[in-house]
Design a protein around this motif. Structure first.
Motif, short mmCIF file in Angstrom:
data_model
loop_
_atom_site.label_atom_id
_atom_site.label_comp_id
_atom_site.label_asym_id
_atom_site.label_seq_id
_atom_site.Cartn_x
_atom_site.Cartn_y
_atom_site.Cartn_z
N HIS A 8 53.44 115.88 -19.23
CA HIS A 8 54.76 115.75 -19.84
C HIS A 8 55.82 116.34 -18.92
CE1 HIS A 8 52.82 114.68 -23.58
NE2 HIS A 8 52.04 115.73 -23.43
N GLU A 52 61.35 107.24 -14.67
CA GLU A 52 60.44 106.10 -14.82
C GLU A 52 59.75 105.78 -13.49
OE1 GLU A 52 60.72 102.01 -17.15
OE2 GLU A 52 61.99 101.99 -15.33
N GLN A 58 57.30 109.09 -21.06
CA GLN A 58 58.05 109.35 -22.28
C GLN A 58 59.09 110.44 -22.07
OE1 GLN A 58 56.20 109.41 -26.34
NE2 GLN A 58 56.13 111.58 -25.86
N LEU A 92 59.33 103.29 -19.44
CA LEU A 92 59.70 104.61 -19.97
C LEU A 92 60.05 104.49 -21.45
CD1 LEU A 92 60.28 107.61 -19.31
CD2 LEU A 92 62.64 106.92 -18.86
N ASN A 93 59.33 105.23 -22.28
CA ASN A 93 59.63 105.27 -23.71
C ASN A 93 60.65 106.37 -23.98
OD1 ASN A 93 57.89 103.21 -24.71
ND2 ASN A 93 56.17 104.59 -24.38
N ASN A 95 62.59 108.53 -26.76
CA ASN A 95 62.57 108.99 -28.15
C ASN A 95 63.78 109.88 -28.37
OD1 ASN A 95 59.91 107.89 -28.91
ND2 ASN A 95 59.18 109.31 -27.37
N ARG A 116 62.34 103.93 -28.52
CA ARG A 116 60.98 103.72 -29.04
C ARG A 116 60.72 104.51 -30.32
NH1 ARG A 116 57.18 101.26 -30.93
NH2 ARG A 116 55.07 101.94 -30.54
#
Length: 181
Positions: A8, A52, A58, A92-93, A95, A116
């Motif tokens: 992450h 990305e 993410q 790339l998500n 949130n 997303r």
């Protein structure tokens, strides 16, 4: 501020606070504000594209503006900015995480923001759950459900928390795979 753990990467900072900061002074609501919003959107879009390209899967953007008393014009600007932020991203998500209050303009936010997933706080208010039950949640997005009060997690009643998770699950037609709690 960037931090990285094995899987992450975190870009710390909230986009709308950068845009809506008191440092912007009297620019809010003026052409100058729109210029600053455009500039910051371009910068954030560049950072997201670089993330990305670096293989990040993410990103969570903390978005306190979604719980403020906002106008339709504010939401129009926010949605347009997010469309620019996500334009050209393929893997790339993105949130978005809201804060402790209930979300204003729930229906527009969940349906129009090109992200997303969207995180809501269900622990510190009942309005978000009521909106989820009344308006539903798009099948093509992930609901990130905050069910433990982050201000005082040690006071959490696990029985009530489990009950809340079940209510959220039922509101999603038992598709708990779309929700992260």
């Amino acid at each position: 501020f960037f931090s990285s753990r094995r899987r992450h990467t975190r870009l710390q900072g909230d986009w709308s606070s950068d845009v809506c900061s008191s440092d912007l002074g009297e620019a809010t609501g003026t052409r100058e504000f729109k210029t600053m919003l455009s500039t910051l959107t371009e910068l954030y879009a560049k950072v997201l594209k670089e993330l990305e390209e670096a293989g990040v899967a993410q990103v969570i953007i903390e978005e306190p503006a979604l719980v403020l008393d906002t106008t339709d014009e504010d939401i129009d600007q926010l949605v347009a900015a997010y469309k620019k932020l996500t334009q050209g991203l393929s893997t790339l998500n993105i949130n978005v995480q809201t804060y402790y209050e209930s979300v204003t303009h729930y229906k527009r936010i969940v349906n129009e923001l090109p992200v997303r997933g969207i995180g809501f706080d269900f622990a510190s208010n009942t309005e978000n759950l009521a909106q989820l039950k009344a308006e539903g949640f798009p099948e093509n997005k992930v609901l990130i459900a905050g069910v433990v009060a982050s201000r005082d997690p040690w006071k959490s009643d696990l029985i009530k928390t489990a009950s809340l998770v079940n209510e959220i699950k039922q509101s999603l037609n038992n598709e708990i795979g779309r929700a992260h709690v």
